[in-house]
Design an enzyme around this catalytic site. Sequence first.
Site, PDB file in Angstrom:
ATOM      1  CG  MET A  84      -1.631  -1.508   1.342  1.00  0.00           C
ATOM      2  SD  MET A  84      -3.443  -1.284  -0.106  1.00  0.00           S
ATOM      3  CE  MET A  84      -3.975  -0.262   0.260  1.00  0.00           C
ATOM      4  NE  ARG A  85       6.975   3.965   0.256  1.00  0.00           N
ATOM      5  CZ  ARG A  85       7.207   5.129   0.569  1.00  0.00           C
ATOM      6  NH1 ARG A  85       6.561   5.162   2.735  1.00  0.00           N
ATOM      7  NH2 ARG A  85       7.988   6.162   0.218  1.00  0.00           N
ATOM      8  CB  ILE A  86       2.695   5.568  -4.296  1.00  0.00           C
ATOM      9  CG1 ILE A  86       1.014   6.188  -4.368  1.00  0.00           C
ATOM     10  CG2 ILE A  86       3.320   6.092  -5.837  1.00  0.00           C
ATOM     11  CD1 ILE A  86       0.332   6.196  -5.008  1.00  0.00           C
ATOM     12  CG  HIS A 103      -5.918  -3.875  -8.723  1.00  0.00           C
ATOM     13  ND1 HIS A 103      -6.184  -2.656  -7.800  1.00  0.00           N
ATOM     14  CD2 HIS A 103      -6.815  -3.119  -9.403  1.00  0.00           C
ATOM     15  CE1 HIS A 103      -6.563  -2.040  -7.928  1.00  0.00           C
ATOM     16  NE2 HIS A 103      -7.718  -2.472  -8.963  1.00  0.00           N
ATOM     17  CG  ASP A 135       2.462   2.931 -15.165  1.00  0.00           C
ATOM     18  OD1 ASP A 135       1.898   3.370 -14.333  1.00  0.00           O
ATOM     19  OD2 ASP A 135       1.755   3.673 -16.399  1.00  0.00           O
ATOM     20  CD  GLU A 136       7.432   7.771 -13.501  1.00  0.00           C
ATOM     21  OE1 GLU A 136       7.046   9.439 -13.030  1.00  0.00           O
ATOM     22  OE2 GLU A 136       8.687   7.347 -13.398  1.00  0.00           O
TER      23      GLU A 136
HETATM   24  C1  GRF Z   1      -5.485  -8.293  -2.955  1.00  0.00           C
HETATM   25  O1  GRF Z   1      -6.609  -8.333  -3.712  1.00  0.00           O
HETATM   26  C2  GRF Z   1      -4.384  -7.789  -4.097  1.00  0.00           C
HETATM   27  O2  GRF Z   1      -5.359  -8.129  -5.731  1.00  0.00           O
HETATM   28  C3  GRF Z   1      -4.591  -6.318  -4.108  1.00  0.00           C
HETATM   29  O3  GRF Z   1      -4.609  -6.324  -2.797  1.00  0.00           O
HETATM   30  C4  GRF Z   1      -4.807  -7.405  -1.691  1.00  0.00           C
HETATM   31  C5  GRF Z   1      -3.484  -8.862  -1.039  1.00  0.00           C
HETATM   32  O4  GRF Z   1      -3.849  -9.458  -0.522  1.00  0.00           O
HETATM   33  N1  GRF Z   1      -3.643  -5.762  -4.210  1.00  0.00           N
HETATM   34  P1  GRF Z   1      -2.852 -10.590   0.165  1.00  0.00           P
HETATM   35  O5  GRF Z   1      -2.220  -9.561   1.390  1.00  0.00           O
HETATM   36  O6  GRF Z   1      -1.817 -10.504  -0.996  1.00  0.00           O
HETATM   37  O7  GRF Z   1      -4.004 -11.170   1.012  1.00  0.00           O
END
Ligand code: GRF
Length: 192
Positions: A84-86, A103, A135-136
Amino acid sequence: MNLAVLISGRGSNFSSLVDAQKKGQIGVADIKILISNNASAKGIDYAKKNKIPFFVLSDKEWESEIVSLLEKHKIQLVCLAGFMRIISPELINFMKGWIVNIHPSLLPAFPGLNVHQRVLESKFPFSGCTVHWVDEGVDTGPIIDQRVVPVLKGDDEEKLSSRILKEEHKLYPSVVKKIADGDFVPFFMEEK
Ligand code: GRF
């Protein structure tokens, strides 16, 4: 091919990559390290259990430490898995584009957060998951592969997300294997 997996939480995709490696399903890809920006990320437990070296970098030390960590471990591919970081342009340049993300939607539809809630509100009959080069932007890089998952009657966020997660756990190892096999190269490498 040396891999680093970056997580912030649960780490189920990280665990599925580890399991796939144990079963010989990611080819020559080798998960060398786990990096988290959250000391209480659950995924760290799976790294400990499987004797994979892990590192926790606080947001404060992130930019100064990440490159040297990747350099030290000779990392060739970075896999973001619920991270959760850019990602900074410096890091993308350092990795020469060898960074992928998973994603839980059919990108370019539904990038960003609260994906499943927005999919349900849209009444769209399909969702899915995507692995793409980073990408960015946020969830904007070129798409490598996707899996379609139906939205079913009676779905809530939990039901839909767990149906999609099962597919994520198959999609990510299969893409990593193809990258390790040399089937895909990062987007801007192709232009050279
Ligand atoms: C997953 O749904 C992934 O696609 C998204 O964040 C979730 C992370 O789940 N980016 P986990 O930490 O891999 O269980």
